[in-house]
Scaffold this motif. Structure first.
Motif, mmCIF file in Angstrom:
data_model
loop_
_atom_site.group_PDB
_atom_site.id
_atom_site.type_symbol
_atom_site.label_atom_id
_atom_site.label_comp_id
_atom_site.label_asym_id
_atom_site.label_seq_id
_atom_site.Cartn_x
_atom_site.Cartn_y
_atom_site.Cartn_z
ATOM 1 N N GLN A 44 0.800 -1.236 0.000
ATOM 2 C CA GLN A 44 0.000 0.000 0.000
ATOM 3 C C GLN A 44 0.832 1.285 0.000
ATOM 4 O O GLN A 44 0.404 2.298 -0.557
ATOM 5 C CB GLN A 44 -0.928 -0.012 1.220
ATOM 6 N N THR A 45 2.011 1.253 0.606
ATOM 7 C CA THR A 45 2.790 2.505 0.739
ATOM 8 C C THR A 45 3.023 3.219 -0.595
ATOM 9 O O THR A 45 2.865 4.435 -0.672
ATOM 10 C CB THR A 45 4.130 2.234 1.451
ATOM 11 N N ASP A 69 7.223 -8.462 -7.282
ATOM 12 C CA ASP A 69 6.513 -9.662 -6.842
ATOM 13 C C ASP A 69 5.021 -9.509 -7.143
ATOM 14 O O ASP A 69 4.554 -8.445 -7.545
ATOM 15 C CB ASP A 69 6.720 -9.929 -5.353
ATOM 16 N N ARG A 71 0.978 -11.288 -5.899
ATOM 17 C CA ARG A 71 0.198 -12.280 -5.181
ATOM 18 C C ARG A 71 -0.383 -13.240 -6.220
ATOM 19 O O ARG A 71 -0.688 -12.849 -7.356
ATOM 20 C CB ARG A 71 -0.918 -11.589 -4.409
ATOM 21 N N ASN A 81 -0.923 -6.799 -6.946
ATOM 22 C CA ASN A 81 -0.039 -5.628 -7.028
ATOM 23 C C ASN A 81 -0.197 -4.928 -8.371
ATOM 24 O O ASN A 81 -0.148 -3.694 -8.452
ATOM 25 C CB ASN A 81 1.422 -6.039 -6.812
ATOM 26 N N GLY A 135 9.195 -2.247 -0.926
ATOM 27 C CA GLY A 135 8.694 -1.934 0.403
ATOM 28 C C GLY A 135 9.310 -2.929 1.377
ATOM 29 O O GLY A 135 10.101 -3.794 0.992
ATOM 30 N N MET A 136 8.941 -2.795 2.656
ATOM 31 C CA MET A 136 9.437 -3.734 3.665
ATOM 32 C C MET A 136 8.318 -4.026 4.665
ATOM 33 O O MET A 136 7.679 -3.096 5.166
ATOM 34 C CB MET A 136 10.644 -3.139 4.417
ATOM 35 N N HIS A 141 10.417 -8.657 5.553
ATOM 36 C CA HIS A 141 10.336 -9.192 4.168
ATOM 37 C C HIS A 141 10.359 -8.039 3.180
ATOM 38 O O HIS A 141 9.996 -6.902 3.490
ATOM 39 C CB HIS A 141 9.097 -10.073 3.983
ATOM 40 N N ALA A 143 9.651 -7.505 -1.338
ATOM 41 C CA ALA A 143 8.994 -8.225 -2.434
ATOM 42 C C ALA A 143 8.214 -9.356 -1.760
ATOM 43 O O ALA A 143 7.509 -9.105 -0.785
ATOM 44 C CB ALA A 143 9.997 -8.688 -3.475
ATOM 45 N N ARG A 171 3.416 -17.035 -3.210
ATOM 46 C CA ARG A 171 3.669 -15.727 -3.808
ATOM 47 C C ARG A 171 4.613 -15.908 -4.991
ATOM 48 O O ARG A 171 5.399 -16.861 -5.031
ATOM 49 C CB ARG A 171 4.330 -14.796 -2.789
ATOM 50 N N LYS A 194 7.418 -0.685 11.460
ATOM 51 C CA LYS A 194 8.569 -1.157 10.649
ATOM 52 C C LYS A 194 9.894 -0.987 11.407
ATOM 53 O O LYS A 194 10.952 -1.353 10.918
ATOM 54 C CB LYS A 194 8.632 -0.379 9.321
HETATM 55 C C1 6PG Z 1 3.596 -7.064 -1.335
HETATM 56 C C2 6PG Z 1 4.898 -6.311 -1.374
HETATM 57 C C3 6PG Z 1 5.512 -6.339 -0.024
HETATM 58 C C4 6PG Z 1 5.292 -4.945 0.557
HETATM 59 C C5 6PG Z 1 5.548 -4.954 2.035
HETATM 60 C C6 6PG Z 1 5.244 -3.570 2.631
HETATM 61 O O1 6PG Z 1 3.287 -7.784 -2.289
HETATM 62 O O2 6PG Z 1 2.878 -6.859 -0.341
HETATM 63 O O3 6PG Z 1 5.701 -6.683 -2.341
HETATM 64 O O4 6PG Z 1 6.869 -6.664 -0.010
HETATM 65 O O5 6PG Z 1 6.176 -4.036 -0.095
HETATM 66 O O6 6PG Z 1 4.680 -5.919 2.618
HETATM 67 O O7 6PG Z 1 3.894 -3.282 2.371
HETATM 68 P P1 6PG Z 1 3.288 -1.858 2.799
HETATM 69 O O8 6PG Z 1 4.024 -0.834 1.983
HETATM 70 O O9 6PG Z 1 1.819 -1.964 2.421
HETATM 71 O O10 6PG Z 1 3.537 -1.707 4.272
#
Ligand code: 6PG
Length: 233
Positions: A44-45, A69, A71, A81, A135-136, A141, A143, A171, A194
């Motif tokens: 979402q970020t 990545d 889903r 995504n 993102g993280m 994790h 990706a 995934r 985070k």
């Molecule tokens: C996914 C992303 C995943 C995401 C992190 C952070 O498919 O969800 O690839 O790695 O970047 O989970 O997600 P947020 O930015 O929503 O906190």
């Protein structure tokens, strides 16, 4: 390679700084190679960033978009995504459809991963991505490279289907060898949840987000909340 945090006050500034860096990377890639190969992050970020890129001064006919990545859901599923990026950005800019590399999730997971890897090879050969957005998660994790999953140790594939027990789901994800084959990587990290993972990234912990490297820079764009929670200056 340099890995470093850039701390900004709020998520608004994270998005603003990210937008500036995407545009700078685009301009540099156009100047050097006449095209821009960009990997989009899921979650979402980055959604607000993608929405803001719609009006950026970018010639989208020169841009190639990939996904770090995906889903394993239909591409019109709200969990996808690609669906998020389509709705926020890709349906609103004149990027040729053949230059948007969405996973084919109608295939079986492993076939989908192999198909994506073949398409990556066809599109890029051994070229590095110009910019990879990531993102993280709060478990570190990135990706769909989740702690304790098989994909973390893959060295001979660029894309794999990765069973994630904690999600009870498979995934599709680029592996470290492919993600690290980037000129620059930009992480977007927002929120106090985070903080623990962020501390592990910068204190030598063994979290996936801390294992991503690049040819030049790996920048973590971090808001104050996450930085404070992680003890990052
Ligand atoms: C996914 C992303 C995943 C995401 C992190 C952070 O498919 O969800 O690839 O790695 O970047 O989970 O997600 P947020 O930015 O929503 O906190």
């Amino acid at each position: 390679m340099t890995r470093y945090p850039l701390v900004v006050p709020t998520s608004k500034e994270v998005i603003e700084a990210a937008k500036m860096r995407v545009i700078a990377a685009y301009n540099e890639s156009l100047r050097m190679r006449g095209e821009f190969h960009l990997v989009l992050a899921g979650g979402q970020t980055p959604k607000v960033l993608y929405e803001q890129l719609v009006t950026a001064n970018i010639d989208w006919t020169k841009v190639f978009v990939y996904f770090g990545d995906e889903r394993y859901v239909p591409l019109d599923d709200p969990q996808s995504n690609a669906h998020m990026a389509d709705e926020a950005l890709l349906y609103h800019v004149p990027i040729p459809n053949e230059q948007v590399f969405r996973f084919d999730t109608a295939l079986e997971p492993e076939s989908s991963a192999k198909d994506y890897e073949d398409r990556l090879h066809a599109s890029m050969g051994d070229r590095r991505f110009d910019l990879t957005l990531l993102g993280m998660g709060d478990d570190g994790h990135t990706a769909s490279l989740f702690p304790g999953t098989d994909a973390l140790t893959v060295k001979d594939r660029w894309v794999v289907a990765n069973p994630v027990a904690k999600l009870n789901a498979v995934r599709l994800t680029m592996t470290y060898p492919r993600l690290n084959h980037s000129d620059n990587v930009l992480f977007l990290v927002v929120g106090a949840n985070k903080g623990v993972a962020l501390a592990q990234v910068f204190r030598g912990g063994d979290v996936p987000a801390g294992q991503v490297s690049a040819e030049y820079d790996v920048m973590f764009l971090v808001d104050q909340e996450a930085a404070r929670a992680g003890g990052i200056r």
